[in-house]
Design an enzyme around this catalytic site. Structure first.
Site, mmCIF file in Angstrom:
data_model
loop_
_atom_site.group_PDB
_atom_site.id
_atom_site.type_symbol
_atom_site.label_atom_id
_atom_site.label_comp_id
_atom_site.label_asym_id
_atom_site.label_seq_id
_atom_site.Cartn_x
_atom_site.Cartn_y
_atom_site.Cartn_z
ATOM 1 N N GLY A 100 -14.674 -0.928 -1.023
ATOM 2 C CA GLY A 100 -15.525 -1.788 -0.209
ATOM 3 C C GLY A 100 -15.063 -2.152 1.286
ATOM 4 O O GLY A 100 -15.643 -3.072 1.865
ATOM 5 N N HIS A 142 -5.107 0.335 5.429
ATOM 6 C CA HIS A 142 -4.997 0.777 4.069
ATOM 7 C C HIS A 142 -3.405 0.522 3.540
ATOM 8 O O HIS A 142 -3.001 0.891 2.541
ATOM 9 C CB HIS A 142 -5.362 1.893 3.571
ATOM 10 C CG HIS A 142 -7.024 2.059 3.700
ATOM 11 N ND1 HIS A 142 -7.757 1.265 3.079
ATOM 12 C CD2 HIS A 142 -7.657 3.045 4.298
ATOM 13 C CE1 HIS A 142 -8.939 1.705 3.230
ATOM 14 N NE2 HIS A 142 -8.982 2.756 3.892
#
Length: 324
Positions: A78, A134
């Site tokens: 997402g 990330h």
């Protein structure tokens, strides 16, 4: 510093980093993978060399400010949608309705909200600065940990995240993926040998951090946001210190942001259908269905069971549960 001096400085930093990374790789555990020829384990997580360079770069050079906002996730959970929503809610006073000249209409969300592990000098002058990452929580730059900046982490059901990653890698035509079966990729995924993996460790560590430091880290679930976007956008805005007023809600500002940032709307924009990022990646690769439970259209019952088994094992001793 002149533009040419800045460019030279940047090149020197990158050159030194490449050399440092090459030296480090020789000492790290490695594993063959479908995501790259080899993945290397650094601080408990797996990376191909180019992504590891980015992690090292951010750890050495990224200087967080107290007003910064960092949007974190493991890939295909997402990230693109979260970037667009947070960018729009933070800048809603600058770009008010009607949204006919909003930056998101002409720019991919990844252009507007860049990764802290990207090779740039983080010279944004606006405040607050919005970044994404990330990087696992334990490997974040020390300046992120030590500052008062806020982190929003988005989590997704592992089966949907896996299927999204599968299609994403196939679209990129990664040479290691040629001839790779989904069964092989599931095996790598479940043993943790995937980019920024193990998936479950990544999620659980951010979840634990959000419980221990709730004023610093907010943990959100993609599926809950999809089902109740208004509620969760308001929660995120409040966490970041940009709460919506009753007047804004009555005037449809919140609703306009959600419509603007819907995956259905973003995916149809020309910039996201035909555009490319600076690294040459086609922007359309970041948009697929984004459905809850869409894994059922791709995974066989046996493969879904294999991921579920790993999930059950990974969650032993934890009261965390994935959505659906």
């Amino acid at each position: 510093m002149t533009k040419s001096e800045t460019t030279l400085s940047k090149l020197l930093v990158e050159s030194e980093l490449v050399q440092e990374c090459e030296e480090l790789l020789s000492s790290l555990p490695r594993d063959r993978s479908v995501f790259a020829e080899y993945l290397y384990q650094y601080q408990g997580f797996w990376y191909p060399p180019n992504l590891l360079e980015g992690v090292l770069y951010s750890q050495k050079h990224f200087q967080a400010r107290d007003s910064d906002i960092v949007l974190a996730s493991i890939p295909k959970s997402g990230t693109t949608w979260l970037k667009s929503l947070v960018f729009a809610l933070i800048h809603r006073q600058e770009f008010q309705t009607p949204l006919v000249s909003h930056p998101l209409l002409d720019n991919n969300p990844h252009t507007l909200v860049t990764f802290i592990e990207g090779f740039h000098l983080h010279t944004q002058d606006t405040s607050p600065r919005i970044f994404s990452t990330h990087i696992p929580v334990g490997s974040l730059p020390e300046s992120v940990k030590d500052s008062s900046c806020k982190v929003v982490y988005c989590c997704r059901n592992p089966k949907d995240a896996f299927v999204s990653l599968w299609h994403f890698m196939k679209n990129l035509i990664v040479k290691e993926m040629v001839g790779c079966t989904m069964e092989e990729m599931v095996r790598f995924f479940c043993r943790g040998s995937s980019i920024y993996g193990p998936f479950w460790d990544h999620v659980l560590q951010y979840w634990k951090e959000s419980r221990e430091n709730p004023k610093k880290v907010m943990f959100v679930m993609y599926e809950e946001m999809r089902e109740q976007p208004q509620e969760w956008v308001m929660r995120i805005a409040e966490f970041l210190g940009y709460s919506f007023t009753e007047e804004e809600i009555e005037n449809g500002v919140l609703e306009d942001i959600i419509k603007l940032c819907s995956l259905e709307n973003l995916s149809k924009l020309e910039v996201n259908e035909k555009g490319k990022l600076l690294n040459g990646m086609e922007t359309k690769a970041f948009f697929r269905k984004g459905e809850i439970g869409g894994w059922r259209d791709t995974l066989t019952p046996l493969l879904a069971e294999e991921i579920d088994k790993t999930t059950k094992e990974k969650l032993i001793g934890s009261d965390f549960r994935f959505f659906c």
